[in-house]
Design an enzyme around this catalytic site. Structure first.
Site, PDB file in Angstrom:
ATOM      1  N   VAL A 122      64.215 -46.398  45.697  1.00 28.19           N
ATOM      2  CA  VAL A 122      64.915 -45.261  45.103  1.00 28.19           C
ATOM      3  C   VAL A 122      64.032 -44.026  45.198  1.00 28.19           C
ATOM      4  O   VAL A 122      62.855 -44.056  44.804  1.00 28.19           O
ATOM      5  CB  VAL A 122      65.285 -45.527  43.633  1.00 28.19           C
ATOM      6  N   LYS A 178      69.282 -44.373  46.941  1.00 31.11           N
ATOM      7  CA  LYS A 178      68.789 -45.741  47.067  1.00 31.11           C
ATOM      8  C   LYS A 178      68.938 -46.143  48.530  1.00 31.11           C
ATOM      9  O   LYS A 178      70.045 -46.120  49.081  1.00 31.11           O
ATOM     10  CB  LYS A 178      69.577 -46.683  46.162  1.00 31.11           C
ATOM     11  N   ARG A 180      61.228 -48.817  42.876  1.00 30.92           N
ATOM     12  CA  ARG A 180      61.432 -49.842  43.907  1.00 30.92           C
ATOM     13  C   ARG A 180      62.097 -51.042  43.260  1.00 30.92           C
ATOM     14  O   ARG A 180      61.614 -51.544  42.247  1.00 30.92           O
ATOM     15  CB  ARG A 180      60.112 -50.259  44.552  1.00 30.92           C
ATOM     16  N   ASP A 214      73.555 -58.896  35.951  1.00 30.80           N
ATOM     17  CA  ASP A 214      72.108 -58.651  35.965  1.00 30.80           C
ATOM     18  C   ASP A 214      71.722 -57.589  34.940  1.00 30.80           C
ATOM     19  O   ASP A 214      70.940 -56.670  35.236  1.00 30.80           O
ATOM     20  CB  ASP A 214      71.660 -58.226  37.365  1.00 30.80           C
TER      21      ASP A 214
END
Length: 432
Positions: free
Chosen positions: A18, A32, A12, A125
């Site tokens: 997912v 996803k 998650r 990220d």
């Protein structure tokens, strides 16, 4: 994709769930999913992945929209990573990753970043939970925060990512370019080596982001890393973005240069299930349930304090803070034989008056080893306690190391000379 079946949830994230899925032929892949009304990040990831092709980027398979209880769901189909994420690997290895494996993972992440940057994409990220472990190596995933770099070298005014992995210029709301990915990579190496985020001591969101953006501090380097590893981190974690090495330069660094490694990366062991029915493998780790860490914030040009306040308000309280236990539950152990240049934290210096009085000054290191509490999930170890005897007072200077996740009745202490001491937490509180 037609005729596919969704299986168990395997992860998650901040914006989607997912699941493992299979085709009618039995081929496995990952899907996803999120509600169509909130699928902006997922659709953005689909647009990027569909145009990329690299063995170091998770493979794109397709997408569709279906309905669950009359609610439209957006589904993104991707390659299935049999080993989960590097975060899962850290958990399976007891809380950190061996340096040889860190070198291998970092080398492959750099190759993935080099491919993204060559396509004018900034990931924005990079962290362990966004690096997927596949049978043929690790691959960069979760491109929902990624953005294109314009011709002038700037990205949009939106800044996204996980706050504690943000570079100083991102925390200040100035720029989020290729150099920001390099900073995040350095933070990810620290996460692999320690199992913690790069700023575990930060407990207040406002002061945390302000420190990242405006202080002269960088994350502490794990002291057990090799000199090559520490130098690699130094090249990544330069506060001035222009002084950070580029991805191409880092690929030539001896810490990750495959030609300088004593062990081939391909020879490192891999862990994956033999089939979808390999229940022993699935029982070895739980579903990753990531908190809402990744944020997207648009700055409107206010003062630095207001920009940081916007970041803080967009981030759930305590979502990226360490989960320490109460101070009174710590176990304190004292020992000697630690080198003077050890990189440890100094705490609890105090003066004890009324001791023996003489005109000389001497230094004494305690040699006893003792435990002050009977049990805890965390351990604070005094690795050195030096008593400086001066006229009229004794000054005691103690050095601490903090450890977590010990067994119920014992902890293993290793000093800098690799001498071992086993401390029984269920036995007497004093040892000589």
């Amino acid at each position: 994709m037609d005729n596919w079946k969704k299986g168990p949830i395997i992860g998650r994230g901040s914006s989607a769930t997912v699941s493992l899925a299979t085709t009618v032929k039995g081929d496995r892949f990952a899907v996803k999913s999120t509600e169509l009304s909130s699928s902006t990040f997922l659709q953005k990831e689909q647009q990027f992945l569909s145009k990329l092709s690299s063995r170091y980027i998770i493979e794109y398979i397709g997408f569709d929209v279906d309905y669950v209880d009359h609610v439209p769901m957006y589904n993104l189909f991707m390659e299935y990573a049999t080993g989960g994420t590097i975060t899962d690997v850290i958990q399976r290895h007891g809380g950190f990753v061996d340096e040889c494996l860190i070198r291998s993972y970092t080398h492959q992440i750099l190759l993935g970043l080099d491919y993204l940057h060559s396509n004018n994409l900034v990931h924005c990220d990079i962290k362990c939970s966004n690096i997927l472990v596949c049978e043929d190596g690790v691959k960069i995933g979760d491109l929902g925060c990624a953005k294109l770099v314009e011709n002038c070298g700037d990205t949009s005014s939106e800044f996204s990512g996980t706050p504690v992995f943000m570079a100083p210029e991102v925390a200040r709301g100035e720029k989020q370019g290729f150099a920001a990915d390099v900073w995040a990579l350095g933070c990810t190496v620290i996460e692999m080596a320690t199992g913690c985020n790069p700023w575990p001591e930060m407990k207040n969101p406002v002061s945390a982001l302000y420190r990242i953006g405006y202080s002269g501090d960088v994350p502490l380097f794990p002291m057990w890393l090799s000199d090559e590893g520490k130098d690699f981190l130094k090249k990544c974690l330069q506060r001035k973005e222009e002084e950070r090495w580029t991805v191409k330069e880092l690929l030539q660094h001896p810490f990750v240069n495959i030609n300088s490694s004593s062990k081939r990366f391909e020879d490192l062991p891999k862990s994956s299930p033999s089939s979808i029915l390999d229940q022993g493998f699935w029982d070895s780790f739980e579903v990753t349930d990531s908190p809402v860490l990744t944020q997207l914030v648009s700055f409107s040009g206010e003062s630095p304090v207001n920009r940081i306040k916007q970041l803080v308000e967009a981030t759930p309280v305590n979502s990226y803070l360490p989960k320490w236990v109460d101070e009174e539950d710590w176990i304190t152990v004292r020992c000697d034989h630690v080198e003077e240049n050890s990189n440890v934290t100094y705490e609890n210096s105090y003066t004890d008056s009324g001791m023996e009085d003489d005109n000389s000054e001497s230094t004494r290191t305690d040699s006893e080893l003792y435990v002050e509490a009977e049990f805890s999930d965390s351990v604070r170890i005094i690795v050195e306690s030096i008593v400086i005897e001066t006229s009229g007072a004794n000054v005691v200077n103690s050095k601490f190391l903090d450890f977590k996740n010990i067994n119920n009745d014992s902890c293993l202490l290793v000093d800098s000379n690799l001498n071992l001491a086993m401390c029984s937490l269920s036995g007497p509180t004093g040892f000589s």
